[in-house]
Design an enzyme around this catalytic site. Sequence first.
Site, short mmCIF file in Angstrom:
data_model
loop_
_atom_site.label_atom_id
_atom_site.label_comp_id
_atom_site.label_asym_id
_atom_site.label_seq_id
_atom_site.Cartn_x
_atom_site.Cartn_y
_atom_site.Cartn_z
N ASP A 109 0.85 -1.19 0.00
CA ASP A 109 0.00 0.00 0.00
C ASP A 109 0.88 1.23 0.00
OD1 ASP A 109 0.88 -0.71 2.51
OD2 ASP A 109 -1.13 -1.11 3.29
N GLU B 129 -5.97 3.14 3.31
CA GLU B 129 -6.66 3.66 4.50
C GLU B 129 -8.03 4.21 4.15
OE1 GLU B 129 -5.53 3.14 7.36
OE2 GLU B 129 -3.36 2.95 7.21
ZN LIG Z 1 -3.73 1.55 8.70
ZN LIG Z 2 -1.80 -0.26 7.03
#
Ligand SMILES: [Zn+2]
Ligand SMILES: [Zn+2]
Length: 375
Positions: free
Chosen positions: A68, A127
Site C-alpha cells: 500500500d 486507509e
Molecule cells: Zn492503517
Molecule cells: Zn496499514
Amino acid sequence: MKTDLIQIRRDLHQIPEPGFEEFQTQAYILAFLKSLPQDRLELQTWRTGVLVRITGKNPHQTIAYRTDMDGLPLTEQTTLPFPSQHTGYMHACGHDLHMTIAMGLIQHFVHHPVNDHLLFLFQPAEEGPGGAEPMLQSEEFQRWKPDQIYALHIAPEHPVGTIATRPGILFANTQEILIHLQGKSGHAAYPHLAHDMVIAASQLVGQLQTVIARNINPLDSAIITIGKLHAGTKENIIAGEALLEGTIRTLSAESMELIKERCGSIVRGIEESFQCKGDLTWGSNYCQVYNHHQITQEFMDWTRRETTFQLIECKEALTGEDFGYFLEQIPGMMFWLGVDTPYGLHHPQIEPNEDAISVAIELMTRYLTHVASSK
Ligand SMILES: [Zn+2]
Ligand SMILES: [Zn+2]
C-alpha cells in the site's frame, strides 16, 4: 544496498499523502525504477499506483507482491530526525516501510531474475476509500493478472525477526458508519422548545453497543466503535445537530449483515424517541483478509525450515485491510512483520524499527525465488 533502502524509507516517510493523492510518492517510485537496469522491467501506472513486472526467464506463472502507499491524516509526534513534511499527514501505518520493502525486492530481482514473472503492485488508498478493489478491476491489473499474491503488514507488538500469520481468516470485515442527527437547537433554559441532539447522540452510542452485547453470538467476534462525535457549539445552547462516525468490525460476513440491519432499526428508534431526523450512511467497507490455507501452510513450514526467523501462528485480528479483495480472487496470503515499537498502528508516535526492512527483504527474496522457480 541496505543504507540505500533506509534512505528510501526516510524519504518516503517525509511525504505521506492521502489515498488517491499519492502523486509525490508515485513520482518517487517511478524515479527509483528508472534508476534500475531496464531490460526485464515493465511498467504501468494506474491512477496514483504503479504496477511493475519483472519478466521471468522461462515464465509459467506470475507471482505478485503488493504494497500500500498512503499515509494518514495525523500530526506526527515522533522524535525522528526525518519527520513528515506534509503538515497533518503521517505514515503511521508503516506503508513507507511496505513500499521500501517492495522496492528492495525489485532491486534484487532485476539483477537476479527467476523463471516466473514477478509482479509488484503499489496500491493507493488502503486507509480509504480503498484502492484494492478498483485496482483489481483495472485493465492494467487484468493484463498481468497474477496466479499467486503475497503482502505483509508491520506489527508493532512483535520483535524484529518475528513473522506472524495464520491460515484462514487474518483480518476482519470492516464497515464505516456515519450518522447525522438533526433535531432543533434552542436556549439551554428552554429544553421543551428544542430537540436536543446531545442527548439523542449519547443514547444512540449506548444503544449501538447493545447490538454487540445482545444480538451477536458470543462465540463470534464483532466491534462497533464510534470514534468521532460532534455536537453543539456552546455550553448554553441546546445542540440541534449531531454527527457520529464509527467503524464496525466482524469476523463473519453474516454478523456484519445483522449488525447493519440492527443499526438501521436503532437509528429509526432514536428518530421516534427524540423527534429528530437520523440519516445513516454506510462509508467504505473492506471484506475480510482470508489467507489461502495451503499457500499459508507452505509459507509457514518453509519459513520455519529454511530461515532463522521466529514464525508465530497468530490469532485473527479485527483490523481491516483491503488486501482481502485480492485474496477473494487470487490465492495468496498476508503476514505480520515484527517492527518492535511500543506505539500501535495509527499512533502519532509510532517508530517502527528499520531493521525489519532487511528481515522482510531477506525473507521475501528467498521465498519468492522459491515459489517463482517453476520449470
Ligand atoms: Zn492503517
Ligand atoms: Zn496499514
